[in-house]
Design an enzyme around this catalytic site. Structure first.
Site, PDB file in Angstrom:
ATOM      1  N   GLY A  85       0.794  -1.223   0.000  1.00 37.91           N
ATOM      2  CA  GLY A  85       0.000   0.000   0.000  1.00 37.91           C
ATOM      3  C   GLY A  85       0.821   1.265   0.000  1.00 37.91           C
ATOM      4  N   HIS A  86       1.974   1.234  -0.665  1.00 34.80           N
ATOM      5  CA  HIS A  86       2.866   2.397  -0.685  1.00 34.80           C
ATOM      6  C   HIS A  86       3.252   2.783  -2.113  1.00 34.80           C
ATOM      7  CE1 HIS A  86       4.060   0.366   3.304  1.00 34.80           C
ATOM      8  NE2 HIS A  86       3.047   1.193   3.508  1.00 34.80           N
TER       9      HIS A  86
END
Length: 504
Positions: free
Chosen positions: A440-441
């Site tokens: 999620g980056h």
């Protein structure tokens, strides 16, 4: 198209980790009219649903963009969770509050961004933060974002046992990952207070800030594209055809969203745009250098006497693979209780999840169509190089080794996901590549760099090369994925650009 009744001095698209910061900072000048457009709902400072405030609940599909992505060669479709709500992904993430490392910023500087060293950014990390612990040299006491270092007494039995196992394996104990040293194991710092996730909309767009007559926030507005007069941005048009005029436009719609808006606006690879019937305005490598951290979960059921699962986020081993470049820490192993995550089972479980946080491979983001309501095509290309695969394999073996350590085994009842972790390296690699997830980056779809850099879309202040009155300020402009979670670094970017561009 219908004309907006609210021309703005600055129009900000996206109210997430960067956009909420920019709206708060830029509206500090009462003479500057700031309009913020957020695609998700705007709950104001007091009406956030309980699911978004509960830091033990990870992700919320009611406030998600629903992005699907190609993970890698054996993971053809995986969810790419992104928050669709005021506060953005800071409203739905796990609440990890770690900065990118000094070595990460040195890499930016090596690529020509010579005023983005750690010395340059540390004052802004300190300015955004309020925390009661750590050394004054590294920490801020009075910023908007509460950061709290978890203490040993906060950790669940499984978290504590994970730390003990890593220390027993020879890893240093880290008391503060936001201090001078990150190589080792310790408890997370979190932007969580009394179990409440502190998202950027809560802490920057407070009731006092929202009362400013020069700040207008609209929720439920999806932006289609930027409007131009020649090469100067003059506003945006939304998916329903409404025009918002502005002297300056800032895209803060996130790594996927900002890139998609640029592409629909005619800024991107000219051939790709022409194939969709979009008139190319600027032939820039938008979407061509997407990076994110490939993630692999090993999930264990908890032993009957060790079933505590709050706080969800606990401990981290931040370390270097045998192939890491000098000074780099390219592996994260995270001990987390994935409560409520849509892709996780329920019950007393702990995940020991491995991420390759300095990948060599990069993916791509393209448009599927000109329709602003159609999802972009996201290809993360995880583990797209042999070196990436070898390092990820090493990380998963390390996580598995920790799970078998006598300090940790009493907390674990058995392996739940995947069904097995084969000893054979080739078989284990197949299991890993078939079960990848996103950390999620996502970053780097509109990277910062000099005008002559073949990678760069924006300059060192987020201004789009070749255009006036148009900036991008969010994680998409990070030139290379940092070896850390990205939320605090994205907030810092917004703080720094707001200060350097709009208060001088």
């Amino acid at each position: 198209m219908s004309n907006s009744v609210e021309p703005a001095d600055v129009l900000i698209v996206g109210g997430g980790s960067a956009g909420a910061v920019l709206a708060a900072r830029l509206s500090e000048n009462p003479a500057r009219r700031v309009v913020l457009l957020e695609a998700g709902p705007d709950y104001g400072p007091t009406r956030f649903p309980a699911a978004l405030l509960d830091a033990d609940r990870i992700a919320d599909l009611d406030h998600d963009w629903g992005y699907a992505s190609r993970g890698g060669r054996l993971s053809p479709e995986i969810a790419a969770l992104r928050g669709k709500v005021i506060g953005g992904s800071s409203a739905v993430n796990v609440g990890a509050a770690h900065r990118a490392r000094a070595r990460d910023f040195a890499r930016w500087a090596e690529q020509g961004l010579d005023d983005w060293t750690f010395a340059d950014v540390l004052p802004y990390f300190r300015a955004l933060e309020n925390t009661p612990t750590g050394h004054d040299e590294y920490h801020g006491r009075s910023g908007p974002m509460p950061v709290r270092q978890l203490a040993d007494s906060d950790l669940t039995p499984a978290h504590s046992a994970f730390v003990d196992a890593a220390v027993a394996r020879g890893h240093n104990r880290i008391a503060d990952f936001n201090g001078p040293e990150q190589h080792g194991v310790g408890a997370f710092a979190v932007n969580v207070v009394d179990g409440v996730r502190q998202n950027t909309a809560l802490v920057y767009l407070t009731a006092e800030v929202r009362a400013r007559p020069n700040l207008i926030v609209h929720g439920g507005v999806t932006v289609d594209r930027v409007l131009f007069r020649a090469t100067k941005a003059t506003g945006v048009v939304t998916a329903d055809g409404t025009v918002h005029h502005a002297d300056d436009v800032i895209l803060s719609a996130g790594t996927y969203g900002s890139a998609a808006i640029l592409l629909r606006s005619g800024i991107g690879p000219a051939g790709d745009l022409a194939a969709l019937g979009i008139e190319p305005r600027g032939d820039l490598p938008v979407g061509q250098h997407l990076q994110d951290h490939p993630f692999f979960h090993t999930i264990y059921t908890l032993a009957p006497a060790r079933t505590q699962t709050s706080p969800a986020l606990g401990a981290l081993l931040w370390t270097a693979s045998s192939e890491a470049a000098d000074g780099d820490l390219d592996l994260n192993i995270v001990a987390v209780h994935p409560n409520g995550a849509p892709f996780m089972p329920t019950g007393g479980i702990v995940a020991l999840s491995t991420a390759l946080v300095l990948p060599d491979a990069h993916g791509k983001l393209r448009l599927a169509s000109r329709d602003p309501l159609t999802q972009p095509l996201i290809d993360h290309n995880y583990l797209g190089t042999d070196r990436d695969r070898r390092r990820m394999l090493e990380g998963v073996k390390l996580a598995s080794d920790l799970a078998r350590h006598p300090a940790l085994t009493p907390s674990l009842a058995g392996l739940m996901i995947p069904h097995e972790l084969p000893d054979d390296a080739a078989q284990l690699m197949q299991v890993i590549e078939s079960n990848l997830a996103v950390y999620g980056h996502p970053t780097s779809t509109a990277p910062m760099g000099s005008a002559d850099s073949p990678r760069a879309v924006v300059d060192s202040r987020g201004a789009v090369h070749g255009f006036a009155a148009l900036r991008v300020v969010d994680a998409s402009i990070i030139p290379y994925a940092p070896s850390s979670v990205t939320n605090l670094t994205t907030i810092m970017l917004a703080e720094r650009v707001a200060h350097l561009v709009y208060t001088r």
